[in-house]
Design a protein around this motif. Structure first.
Motif, PDB file in Angstrom:
ATOM      1  N   VAL A 127      50.303  41.460  46.883  1.00  0.00           N
ATOM      2  CA  VAL A 127      49.557  40.274  46.458  1.00  0.00           C
ATOM      3  C   VAL A 127      48.219  40.728  45.894  1.00  0.00           C
ATOM      4  CG1 VAL A 127      48.495  38.114  47.206  1.00  0.00           C
ATOM      5  CG2 VAL A 127      50.601  38.907  48.292  1.00  0.00           C
ATOM      6  N   GLU A 128      47.925  40.304  44.679  1.00  0.00           N
ATOM      7  CA  GLU A 128      46.632  40.620  44.073  1.00  0.00           C
ATOM      8  C   GLU A 128      46.040  39.337  43.527  1.00  0.00           C
ATOM      9  OE1 GLU A 128      44.603  43.663  40.857  1.00  0.00           O
ATOM     10  OE2 GLU A 128      46.767  43.486  40.930  1.00  0.00           O
ATOM     11  N   LEU A 129      44.795  39.092  43.838  1.00  0.00           N
ATOM     12  CA  LEU A 129      44.110  37.905  43.349  1.00  0.00           C
ATOM     13  C   LEU A 129      43.551  38.197  41.966  1.00  0.00           C
ATOM     14  CD1 LEU A 129      42.191  36.967  46.602  1.00  0.00           C
ATOM     15  CD2 LEU A 129      44.428  36.184  45.835  1.00  0.00           C
ATOM     16  N   ALA A 130      43.911  37.361  41.021  1.00  0.00           N
ATOM     17  CA  ALA A 130      43.448  37.546  39.651  1.00  0.00           C
ATOM     18  C   ALA A 130      42.634  36.340  39.223  1.00  0.00           C
ATOM     19  CB  ALA A 130      44.643  37.722  38.721  1.00  0.00           C
ATOM     20  N   GLU A 131      41.479  36.608  38.681  1.00  0.00           N
ATOM     21  CA  GLU A 131      40.595  35.574  38.159  1.00  0.00           C
ATOM     22  C   GLU A 131      40.345  34.463  39.173  1.00  0.00           C
ATOM     23  OE1 GLU A 131      41.272  34.412  34.140  1.00  0.00           O
ATOM     24  OE2 GLU A 131      42.394  36.242  33.737  1.00  0.00           O
ATOM     25  N   ILE A 132      40.129  34.843  40.426  1.00  0.00           N
ATOM     26  CA  ILE A 132      39.917  33.871  41.483  1.00  0.00           C
ATOM     27  C   ILE A 132      38.558  33.184  41.374  1.00  0.00           C
ATOM     28  CG2 ILE A 132      39.020  35.559  43.127  1.00  0.00           C
ATOM     29  CD1 ILE A 132      40.403  33.918  45.327  1.00  0.00           C
ATOM     30  N   SER A 133      37.601  33.806  40.731  1.00  0.00           N
ATOM     31  CA  SER A 133      36.264  33.218  40.662  1.00  0.00           C
ATOM     32  C   SER A 133      36.168  32.085  39.654  1.00  0.00           C
ATOM     33  CB  SER A 133      35.223  34.288  40.343  1.00  0.00           C
ATOM     34  OG  SER A 133      35.470  34.836  39.080  1.00  0.00           O
ATOM     35  N   GLY A 134      37.197  31.908  38.831  1.00  0.00           N
ATOM     36  CA  GLY A 134      37.188  30.823  37.856  1.00  0.00           C
ATOM     37  C   GLY A 134      36.366  31.187  36.634  1.00  0.00           C
ATOM     38  N   PRO A 135      36.190  30.216  35.753  1.00  0.00           N
ATOM     39  CA  PRO A 135      35.455  30.488  34.512  1.00  0.00           C
ATOM     40  C   PRO A 135      33.986  30.795  34.779  1.00  0.00           C
ATOM     41  CG  PRO A 135      35.943  28.148  34.718  1.00  0.00           C
ATOM     42  CD  PRO A 135      36.639  28.855  35.852  1.00  0.00           C
ATOM     43  N   GLU A 136      33.542  31.864  34.168  1.00  0.00           N
ATOM     44  CA  GLU A 136      32.121  32.245  34.255  1.00  0.00           C
ATOM     45  C   GLU A 136      31.623  32.374  35.686  1.00  0.00           C
ATOM     46  OE1 GLU A 136      30.320  33.055  31.523  1.00  0.00           O
ATOM     47  OE2 GLU A 136      32.142  32.696  30.372  1.00  0.00           O
ATOM     48  N   GLY A 137      32.501  32.798  36.605  1.00  0.00           N
ATOM     49  CA  GLY A 137      32.082  32.989  37.986  1.00  0.00           C
ATOM     50  C   GLY A 137      31.615  31.700  38.641  1.00  0.00           C
ATOM     51  N   ALA A 138      32.394  30.645  38.529  1.00  0.00           N
ATOM     52  CA  ALA A 138      32.020  29.318  39.017  1.00  0.00           C
ATOM     53  C   ALA A 138      31.709  29.302  40.514  1.00  0.00           C
ATOM     54  CB  ALA A 138      33.122  28.310  38.697  1.00  0.00           C
ATOM     55  N   LEU A 139      32.358  30.145  41.302  1.00  0.00           N
ATOM     56  CA  LEU A 139      32.088  30.209  42.740  1.00  0.00           C
ATOM     57  C   LEU A 139      31.062  31.298  43.026  1.00  0.00           C
ATOM     58  CD1 LEU A 139      35.689  29.974  44.210  1.00  0.00           C
ATOM     59  CD2 LEU A 139      33.964  28.186  44.191  1.00  0.00           C
ATOM     60  N   ASP A 140      30.164  31.021  43.954  1.00  0.00           N
ATOM     61  CA  ASP A 140      29.212  32.073  44.306  1.00  0.00           C
ATOM     62  C   ASP A 140      29.950  33.137  45.123  1.00  0.00           C
ATOM     63  OD1 ASP A 140      28.591  31.863  47.319  1.00  0.00           O
ATOM     64  OD2 ASP A 140      28.345  29.781  46.669  1.00  0.00           O
ATOM     65  N   PRO A 141      29.462  34.381  45.102  1.00  0.00           N
ATOM     66  CA  PRO A 141      30.163  35.500  45.737  1.00  0.00           C
ATOM     67  C   PRO A 141      30.437  35.302  47.230  1.00  0.00           C
ATOM     68  CG  PRO A 141      28.452  36.332  44.290  1.00  0.00           C
ATOM     69  CD  PRO A 141      28.288  34.838  44.351  1.00  0.00           C
ATOM     70  N   GLU A 142      29.509  34.698  47.962  1.00  0.00           N
ATOM     71  CA  GLU A 142      29.727  34.486  49.396  1.00  0.00           C
ATOM     72  C   GLU A 142      30.872  33.508  49.641  1.00  0.00           C
ATOM     73  OE1 GLU A 142      26.077  33.411  51.286  1.00  0.00           O
ATOM     74  OE2 GLU A 142      25.070  35.234  50.605  1.00  0.00           O
ATOM     75  N   ARG A 143      30.921  32.430  48.884  1.00  0.00           N
ATOM     76  CA  ARG A 143      31.999  31.438  49.021  1.00  0.00           C
ATOM     77  C   ARG A 143      33.328  32.053  48.614  1.00  0.00           C
ATOM     78  NH1 ARG A 143      34.639  27.756  51.355  1.00  0.00           N
ATOM     79  NH2 ARG A 143      35.520  26.127  50.073  1.00  0.00           N
ATOM     80  N   LEU A 144      33.321  32.819  47.549  1.00  0.00           N
ATOM     81  CA  LEU A 144      34.526  33.487  47.082  1.00  0.00           C
ATOM     82  C   LEU A 144      35.065  34.439  48.145  1.00  0.00           C
ATOM     83  CD1 LEU A 144      36.507  34.056  44.791  1.00  0.00           C
ATOM     84  CD2 LEU A 144      34.862  35.732  43.923  1.00  0.00           C
ATOM     85  N   ARG A 145      34.187  35.229  48.747  1.00  0.00           N
ATOM     86  CA  ARG A 145      34.597  36.187  49.781  1.00  0.00           C
ATOM     87  C   ARG A 145      35.162  35.455  50.999  1.00  0.00           C
ATOM     88  NH1 ARG A 145      36.378  40.702  48.899  1.00  0.00           N
ATOM     89  NH2 ARG A 145      34.725  40.976  47.418  1.00  0.00           N
ATOM     90  N   ALA A 146      34.581  34.312  51.378  1.00  0.00           N
ATOM     91  CA  ALA A 146      35.083  33.530  52.512  1.00  0.00           C
ATOM     92  C   ALA A 146      36.500  33.018  52.228  1.00  0.00           C
ATOM     93  CB  ALA A 146      34.141  32.372  52.811  1.00  0.00           C
ATOM     94  N   ILE A 147      36.728  32.536  51.006  1.00  0.00           N
ATOM     95  CA  ILE A 147      38.056  32.061  50.627  1.00  0.00           C
ATOM     96  C   ILE A 147      39.057  33.210  50.667  1.00  0.00           C
ATOM     97  CG2 ILE A 147      39.434  31.192  48.687  1.00  0.00           C
ATOM     98  CD1 ILE A 147      36.910  29.547  47.892  1.00  0.00           C
ATOM     99  N   GLN A 148      38.657  34.357  50.148  1.00  0.00           N
ATOM    100  CA  GLN A 148      39.538  35.523  50.124  1.00  0.00           C
ATOM    101  C   GLN A 148      39.899  35.967  51.546  1.00  0.00           C
ATOM    102  OE1 GLN A 148      37.914  38.910  48.108  1.00  0.00           O
ATOM    103  NE2 GLN A 148      39.675  40.186  48.540  1.00  0.00           N
ATOM    104  N   HIS A 149      38.912  36.022  52.431  1.00  0.00           N
ATOM    105  CA  HIS A 149      39.188  36.436  53.813  1.00  0.00           C
ATOM    106  C   HIS A 149      40.144  35.467  54.494  1.00  0.00           C
ATOM    107  CE1 HIS A 149      36.760  39.990  54.353  1.00  0.00           C
ATOM    108  NE2 HIS A 149      35.751  39.399  53.738  1.00  0.00           N
ATOM    109  N   ARG A 150      39.936  34.181  54.293  1.00  0.00           N
ATOM    110  CA  ARG A 150      40.828  33.201  54.915  1.00  0.00           C
ATOM    111  C   ARG A 150      42.245  33.337  54.368  1.00  0.00           C
ATOM    112  NH1 ARG A 150      40.623  26.800  55.826  1.00  0.00           N
ATOM    113  NH2 ARG A 150      42.605  26.745  56.884  1.00  0.00           N
TER     114      ARG A 150
END
Length: 67
Positions: free
Chosen positions: A6-29
């Motif tokens: 499983v590899e996450l591709a373009e999870i941050s959305g257009p132009e990095g719509a999610l901030d890095p901390e929120r993105l990392r929390a989603i990824q960990h969950r």
């Protein structure tokens, strides 16, 4: 043996719509949930560097008393 990758591709959305901390929390969950699911079905999950994980199925598990 079977392997799921499983590899996450373009999870941050257009132009990095999610901030890095929120993105990392989603990824960990997501990876925690996937690891639990894979384990329930006899897989051995492993998170890889970056945004990927894999699970191997059909492998014998090592035990403390194995020679």
């Amino acid at each position: 043996m079977s392997v799921v990758y499983v590899e996450l591709a373009e999870i941050s959305g257009p132009e990095g719509a999610l901030d890095p901390e929120r993105l990392r929390a989603i990824q960990h969950r997501l990876f925690d949930d996937l690891a639990a699911l894979f384990s329930q079905h006899g897989g051995i999950p492993e998170v890889l560097p970056g945004d990927a994980m894999l699970a191997a199925f059909g492998l014998d598990r090592a035990h403390e008393d194995d020679a």
